[in-house]
Design an enzyme around this catalytic site. Structure first.
Site, PDB file in Angstrom:
ATOM      1  N   ASN A 145       0.866  -1.177   0.000  1.00 22.37           N
ATOM      2  CA  ASN A 145       0.000   0.000   0.000  1.00 22.37           C
ATOM      3  C   ASN A 145       0.903   1.228   0.000  1.00 22.37           C
ATOM      4  O   ASN A 145       1.465   1.573   1.032  1.00 22.37           O
ATOM      5  CB  ASN A 145      -0.906  -0.032   1.235  1.00 22.37           C
ATOM      6  N   TRP A 146       1.020   1.843  -1.160  1.00 22.59           N
ATOM      7  CA  TRP A 146       1.954   2.979  -1.275  1.00 22.59           C
ATOM      8  C   TRP A 146       1.383   4.271  -0.689  1.00 22.59           C
ATOM      9  O   TRP A 146       2.090   5.266  -0.599  1.00 22.59           O
ATOM     10  CB  TRP A 146       2.327   3.190  -2.741  1.00 22.59           C
ATOM     11  N   LYS A 147       0.110   4.286  -0.385  1.00 24.55           N
ATOM     12  CA  LYS A 147      -0.523   5.507   0.143  1.00 24.55           C
ATOM     13  C   LYS A 147      -0.252   6.673  -0.822  1.00 24.55           C
ATOM     14  O   LYS A 147      -0.221   6.452  -2.020  1.00 24.55           O
ATOM     15  CB  LYS A 147      -0.031   5.778   1.562  1.00 24.55           C
TER      16      LYS A 147
ATOM     17  N   HIS B   9      -9.557   1.278   4.607  1.00 28.02           N
ATOM     18  CA  HIS B   9      -8.290   1.481   5.329  1.00 28.02           C
ATOM     19  C   HIS B   9      -8.518   2.454   6.487  1.00 28.02           C
ATOM     20  O   HIS B   9      -9.314   3.387   6.370  1.00 28.02           O
ATOM     21  CB  HIS B   9      -7.235   2.038   4.364  1.00 28.02           C
TER      22      HIS B   9
ATOM     23  N   GLU C 243      -6.872   4.854   7.536  1.00 28.57           N
ATOM     24  CA  GLU C 243      -6.643   6.270   7.216  1.00 28.57           C
ATOM     25  C   GLU C 243      -7.870   6.870   6.532  1.00 28.57           C
ATOM     26  O   GLU C 243      -8.201   8.034   6.743  1.00 28.57           O
ATOM     27  CB  GLU C 243      -5.372   6.408   6.359  1.00 28.57           C
TER      28      GLU C 243
ATOM     29  N   GLU D  85      -5.493  -4.746  10.660  1.00 28.50           N
ATOM     30  CA  GLU D  85      -4.527  -3.664  10.830  1.00 28.50           C
ATOM     31  C   GLU D  85      -4.855  -2.862  12.087  1.00 28.50           C
ATOM     32  O   GLU D  85      -5.655  -1.918  12.032  1.00 28.50           O
ATOM     33  CB  GLU D  85      -4.582  -2.725   9.621  1.00 28.50           C
TER      34      GLU D  85
ATOM     35  N   GLY E 244       2.132   2.713  10.690  1.00 30.95           N
ATOM     36  CA  GLY E 244       3.046   3.839  10.507  1.00 30.95           C
ATOM     37  C   GLY E 244       3.697   4.323  11.787  1.00 30.95           C
ATOM     38  O   GLY E 244       4.266   5.409  11.828  1.00 30.95           O
TER      39      GLY E 244
ATOM     40  N   SER F 216       3.274  -1.605  10.509  1.00 31.38           N
ATOM     41  CA  SER F 216       4.716  -1.564  10.784  1.00 31.38           C
ATOM     42  C   SER F 216       5.427  -2.876  10.466  1.00 31.38           C
ATOM     43  O   SER F 216       6.367  -3.264  11.165  1.00 31.38           O
ATOM     44  CB  SER F 216       4.974  -1.129  12.235  1.00 31.38           C
TER      45      SER F 216
ATOM     46  N   GLY G 234       2.828  -0.913   4.332  1.00 31.26           N
ATOM     47  CA  GLY G 234       2.860   0.488   3.931  1.00 31.26           C
ATOM     48  C   GLY G 234       4.287   0.956   3.716  1.00 31.26           C
ATOM     49  O   GLY G 234       4.904   0.706   2.682  1.00 31.26           O
ATOM     50  N   GLY G 235       4.849   1.604   4.726  1.00 34.70           N
ATOM     51  CA  GLY G 235       6.168   2.240   4.617  1.00 34.70           C
ATOM     52  C   GLY G 235       7.240   1.341   4.018  1.00 34.70           C
ATOM     53  O   GLY G 235       8.006   1.762   3.135  1.00 34.70           O
TER      54      GLY G 235
HETATM   55  P1  PGA Z   1       2.682   0.660   7.645  1.00 36.80           P
HETATM   56  O1  PGA Z   1       1.234   0.802   6.993  1.00 36.80           O
HETATM   57  O2  PGA Z   1       3.265  -0.639   7.138  1.00 36.80           O
HETATM   58  O3  PGA Z   1       3.445   1.852   7.167  1.00 36.80           O
HETATM   59  O4  PGA Z   1       2.488   0.632   9.135  1.00 36.80           O
HETATM   60  C1  PGA Z   1       0.408  -0.322   6.841  1.00 36.80           C
HETATM   61  C2  PGA Z   1      -0.896   0.075   6.209  1.00 36.80           C
HETATM   62  O5  PGA Z   1      -1.373   1.174   6.490  1.00 36.80           O
HETATM   63  O6  PGA Z   1      -1.464  -0.677   5.413  1.00 36.80           O
END
Ligand code: PGA
Length: 249
Positions: free
Chosen positions: A4-6, A89, A91, A160, A166, A206, A227-228
């Site tokens: 997930n590149w956001k 998600h 977010e 999640e 994050g 994370s 994500g990251g």
């Molecule tokens: P993260 O994000 O790996 O940066 O914690 C995961 C996600 O939001 O899917």
């Protein structure tokens, strides 16, 4: 294994990622999905052809078309080459006020167009500390999945925990496995045991090369939403490799 590149990566950066990632992708027994920002979807689709990598969007709207400024329809995603779409998600839920009812509509719209939704569920720190993880996750699943038509198609669920996203603070693999097991029980209730057993339950929050082994060792966890650590080709390739069985390369 889903990236997930956001809101990261221009098209040029997406191209550089894929060119760095594909040579490092040795596992043939792991389904890999990259979810770029909308504008980079076609770039990634054009580069991964012939490789075991699918493309997903990070969000979708539920209407077919119309006066919905800024939104993107399921048919647009399909035409652009998407097979997956992230739905709900945290977010989206927290920063953009997305409700469970909206998540349910998005899920149905995605399924109606043959997209595989990656449904995200998870509790906040306050909810966890209040011992309400199963209540919250159970309710999110129930509202998204209740009354889903029987042959609805494939769904992926990503557990999640919001406090792990994050933050650099991942869930303990044993805890995440416990919630994944709970999720499968809820899925069995709504979709039937046979269908539930085929649904992949991912962990997200994370994830990085240094901690993925603990999640991969848990049979309850089928993969990860990253994500990251998915922004760097070597790092995402190492995470994918952790879920490859011996001989799967
Ligand atoms: P993260 O994000 O790996 O940066 O914690 C995961 C996600 O939001 O899917």
């Amino acid at each position: 294994m889903a990236a997930n590149w956001k809101m990261y990566k221009t098209r040029a950066q997406a191209r550089a990622f894929v060119e760095g990632f594909l040579p490092r992708l040795t596992a043939r027994d792991v389904d890999v999905v990259i979810c770029p920002p909308f504008l980079a979807i076609e770039t990634v689709v054009g580069l991964v052809g012939g490789h075991p990598v699918a493309v997903g969007a990070q969000d979708v709207y539920w209407e077919e078309e119309g006066a919905f400024t800024g939104e993107v329809s399921p048919a647009m995603l399909v035409e652009a080459g998407c097979h997956y779409v992230i739905v709900g998600h945290s977010e989206r839920r927290q920063l953009f006020g997305e409700t469970d009812a909206e998540v349910a509509r998005k899920l149905r719209a995605a399924l109606g167009h043959g997209l595989v939704p990656i449904l995200c569920v998870g509790e906040t720190l306050e909810e966890r500390e209040g011992g309400r993880t199963e209540d919250v996750v159970g309710r999110q699943l129930e509202l998204a999945l209740a009354d889903l038509p029987a042959p609805a198609g494939q769904v992926v669920v990503a557990y999640e925990p919001v406090w792990a996203i994050g933050t650099g603070r991942n869930a303990e693999p044993a805890d995440a496995a416990g919630v994944a097991d709970f999720i499968r029980g809820v899925l069995a209730r709504y979709l039937g045991g046979e269908r539930a057993s085929r649904i992949r339950v991912l962990y997200g929050g994370s994830v990085k090369p240094a901690n993925i082994g603990g999640f991969a060792a848990r049979p309850e966890i089928d993969g990860a939403l990253v994500g990251g650590a998915s922004l760097d080709p070597a790092s995402f390739a190492a995470i994918v490799a952790a879920f490859s069985e011996p001989g799967g390369a």
